[in-house]
Design a protein around this motif. Sequence first.
Motif, mmCIF file in Angstrom:
data_model
loop_
_atom_site.group_PDB
_atom_site.id
_atom_site.type_symbol
_atom_site.label_atom_id
_atom_site.label_comp_id
_atom_site.label_asym_id
_atom_site.label_seq_id
_atom_site.Cartn_x
_atom_site.Cartn_y
_atom_site.Cartn_z
ATOM 1 N N GLY A 87 55.692 11.652 47.261
ATOM 2 C CA GLY A 87 56.716 11.778 46.940
ATOM 3 C C GLY A 87 56.640 11.400 45.198
ATOM 4 O O GLY A 87 57.453 11.177 44.704
ATOM 5 N N GLU A 88 55.567 11.548 44.860
ATOM 6 C CA GLU A 88 55.166 11.491 43.187
ATOM 7 C C GLU A 88 54.305 12.801 42.809
ATOM 8 O O GLU A 88 53.308 13.260 43.283
ATOM 9 N N PRO A 89 55.140 13.648 41.824
ATOM 10 C CA PRO A 89 56.515 13.242 41.198
ATOM 11 C C PRO A 89 57.417 13.268 42.323
ATOM 12 O O PRO A 89 57.081 13.906 43.547
ATOM 13 N N GLU A 90 58.615 13.042 41.894
ATOM 14 C CA GLU A 90 59.756 12.688 42.921
ATOM 15 C C GLU A 90 60.182 14.383 43.306
ATOM 16 O O GLU A 90 60.083 15.245 42.513
ATOM 17 N N GLY A 91 60.724 14.522 44.513
ATOM 18 C CA GLY A 91 61.257 16.040 44.952
ATOM 19 C C GLY A 91 60.414 16.566 45.610
ATOM 20 O O GLY A 91 60.587 17.594 46.097
ATOM 21 N N LEU A 92 59.102 16.166 46.117
ATOM 22 C CA LEU A 92 58.138 16.648 46.803
ATOM 23 C C LEU A 92 58.507 16.552 48.393
ATOM 24 O O LEU A 92 58.956 15.644 48.782
ATOM 25 N N THR A 93 58.146 17.760 48.728
ATOM 26 C CA THR A 93 58.742 17.885 50.310
ATOM 27 C C THR A 93 57.885 17.525 51.266
ATOM 28 O O THR A 93 56.592 18.105 51.108
ATOM 29 N N PRO A 94 58.073 16.732 52.465
ATOM 30 C CA PRO A 94 57.226 16.591 53.540
ATOM 31 C C PRO A 94 56.697 17.946 54.164
ATOM 32 O O PRO A 94 57.522 18.724 54.075
ATOM 33 N N TRP A 95 55.334 17.928 54.446
ATOM 34 C CA TRP A 95 54.825 19.322 54.873
ATOM 35 C C TRP A 95 55.722 19.967 55.933
ATOM 36 O O TRP A 95 55.839 21.187 56.230
ATOM 37 N N LEU A 96 56.242 19.199 56.832
ATOM 38 C CA LEU A 96 56.966 19.434 58.222
ATOM 39 C C LEU A 96 58.159 20.576 57.693
ATOM 40 O O LEU A 96 58.148 21.452 58.488
ATOM 41 N N ASN A 97 58.755 20.242 56.418
ATOM 42 C CA ASN A 97 59.886 21.159 56.077
ATOM 43 C C ASN A 97 59.380 21.934 54.778
ATOM 44 O O ASN A 97 60.469 22.272 54.010
ATOM 45 N N ILE A 98 57.942 22.082 54.355
ATOM 46 C CA ILE A 98 57.636 22.525 53.089
ATOM 47 C C ILE A 98 58.531 23.924 52.583
ATOM 48 O O ILE A 98 58.532 23.889 51.658
ATOM 49 N N ASP A 99 58.706 24.795 53.703
ATOM 50 C CA ASP A 99 59.230 26.181 53.255
ATOM 51 C C ASP A 99 60.632 26.001 53.193
ATOM 52 O O ASP A 99 61.217 27.190 52.803
ATOM 53 N N LEU A 100 61.449 24.724 53.589
ATOM 54 C CA LEU A 100 62.756 25.109 53.498
ATOM 55 C C LEU A 100 63.418 25.259 52.078
ATOM 56 O O LEU A 100 64.390 25.841 51.762
ATOM 57 N N PRO A 101 62.835 24.443 51.130
ATOM 58 C CA PRO A 101 63.393 24.748 49.926
ATOM 59 C C PRO A 101 63.231 25.786 49.276
ATOM 60 O O PRO A 101 63.922 26.346 48.062
ATOM 61 N N VAL A 102 62.114 26.749 49.572
ATOM 62 C CA VAL A 102 62.039 28.217 49.337
ATOM 63 C C VAL A 102 63.100 28.864 49.570
ATOM 64 O O VAL A 102 63.678 29.923 48.870
ATOM 65 N N VAL A 103 63.873 28.829 50.846
ATOM 66 C CA VAL A 103 65.065 29.633 51.302
ATOM 67 C C VAL A 103 66.064 30.070 50.365
ATOM 68 O O VAL A 103 66.537 31.014 49.931
ATOM 69 N N PRO A 104 66.801 28.859 49.768
ATOM 70 C CA PRO A 104 67.831 29.058 48.882
ATOM 71 C C PRO A 104 67.389 29.666 47.635
ATOM 72 O O PRO A 104 68.190 30.263 46.834
ATOM 73 N N LEU A 105 66.027 29.549 47.099
ATOM 74 C CA LEU A 105 65.624 30.356 46.053
ATOM 75 C C LEU A 105 65.370 31.937 46.390
ATOM 76 O O LEU A 105 65.544 32.712 45.396
ATOM 77 N N LEU A 106 64.796 32.089 47.435
ATOM 78 C CA LEU A 106 64.301 33.462 47.940
ATOM 79 C C LEU A 106 65.766 34.303 48.398
ATOM 80 O O LEU A 106 65.787 35.733 47.811
ATOM 81 N N ALA A 107 66.714 33.629 48.903
ATOM 82 C CA ALA A 107 67.846 34.447 49.428
ATOM 83 C C ALA A 107 68.391 35.104 48.198
ATOM 84 O O ALA A 107 68.910 36.282 48.458
ATOM 85 N N PRO A 108 68.824 34.683 47.052
ATOM 86 C CA PRO A 108 69.271 35.590 46.214
ATOM 87 C C PRO A 108 68.652 36.527 45.516
ATOM 88 O O PRO A 108 69.225 37.940 44.956
ATOM 89 N N ILE A 109 67.245 36.654 45.793
ATOM 90 C CA ILE A 109 66.382 37.509 45.119
ATOM 91 C C ILE A 109 66.472 38.828 45.920
ATOM 92 O O ILE A 109 66.397 40.103 45.578
ATOM 93 N N VAL A 110 66.884 38.746 47.081
ATOM 94 C CA VAL A 110 66.961 39.776 47.937
ATOM 95 C C VAL A 110 68.784 40.182 48.438
ATOM 96 O O VAL A 110 68.897 40.884 49.338
ATOM 97 N N GLY A 111 69.550 39.377 48.191
ATOM 98 C CA GLY A 111 70.743 39.784 47.964
ATOM 99 C C GLY A 111 71.115 39.252 49.568
ATOM 100 O O GLY A 111 71.693 40.091 50.411
#
Length: 466
Positions: free
Chosen positions: A88-112
């Motif tokens: 968690g250093e720096p703050e906001g780092l994601t445990p590897w179990l869910n590492i790809d989940l924060p990418v989803v809301p960033l990727l969705a608008p790219i492809v509509g």
Amino acid sequence: MAPLSSFTEEAASLDSQHPCNSTLFTFPTFESMGLPIDEEKKKSSSSKVNYLCGNSLGLMPASTPQAINNELKAWADRAVESHFRHRGEPEGLTPWLNIDLPVVPLLAPIVGAKDTEVACMGTLTMNLNSLMCSFYKPTKTRYKILFEKGAFPSDYYAFLNQAKLHGFDEDALIQVETRPDEYSLRTEDIIDVLQKNADSIAIVCFPGIQYYSGQLFDIETITKIGHEIGAVVGWDLAHAVGNVDLKLHDWNVDFAAWCSYKYLNSGPGGIGGIFVHEKHTKISNDGSDWKPRLAGWWGNDANERFKMLEEFKPIESALAFRQSNPSVLDVVSLKSSLEIFEQCGGLPKLRPRAIMLTSFLEKLLKSSKYYKSLEESKTTTTPHFIILTPEIESQRGSQLSVMFKPHYESKEENIMERISSYLNQHGTICDERRPDVVRLAPTALYNTFSDCLECVILLEEAFEKL
């Protein structure tokens, strides 16, 4: 015809009015590329090269090394425990179990798409094959795959082998060809083939943008007509994602796959992505009607993943098509680039700038004394070039494909090889597609209008040296 030097002020003015975000990326330099210094052009060893190759491999975001180093440190400090409790250093780092989940809301608008319709996973052709396993369900009468003649070879191999795996031969493949002396497919010709083979086509799969010509297909119309004849419609978006506006959900596309190392700047061989329309991931209350797919434990209900049960309960989203846990380093590389897209306003802000860049490059190319129109090219044998990419802005992305003529079999004599080598040795990086095409791709995130001018001036110099 105005000399190219007369466009210097216009390029500077456009750069002032429509600045890019080049400071967010790391550029190769003359020194790092091992290129000779050109003092006449005021180039030093630390000068950035003119990089017009984002359609092949995007530049590295300046934030990527730190993103990767954070995960290397987690690996060193906590090893397997980082799957569940990251430092968690720096703050906001994601445990590897869910590492790809924060990418989803960033990727969705790219492809509509909706968040539930995208996932980052695998690589392009692996994902395409995986999706075809779910969506290509041939029968004795409806078994054909419609795509383009001249598709990227990897797509051709995938389609051919999908047909053969189901017991069909090459006659299961229908390839739409361009008209004689044309370099782009007409939408009406695609529709004509669709309607003439309406009873036999099982699946339609075109590229969003054709890799060789740079043509942007009418995704919405082709998808609509494909559905009207009873086919499933998917898209290979390798050259479209991060490049042009996409509205996959609204266009009712069934599925799509893409790589992320071109306009999405995730790094060489970076993790790919998929889109699956939500209509294909909805499951009834009893959970009995999910679509079969190439499956693995990362597509199973996350709440039961570690119970090791012999029961497949797919996640009710595109995430259910994942098979294994993704590479942590690949995912954070992609995330660092997608955060730049968000920071810069996404495609709604970037696409207009991309259109201006490509149009300016086209104007410069057409101002060269070595440019010929398609008709003029038919009547001359002197060294020249033509532009294959459609002139209409809505029918292309950030790439202009330039064909050099005449063709010579000898690599040492061939016009394209000599021009391409000259550009490269003088600090303009683009890519060639044999036998005679160089693809120029000014990228909205990090290229300038002055980059376009520098490229065309150098191209004209190269002709002078022939």
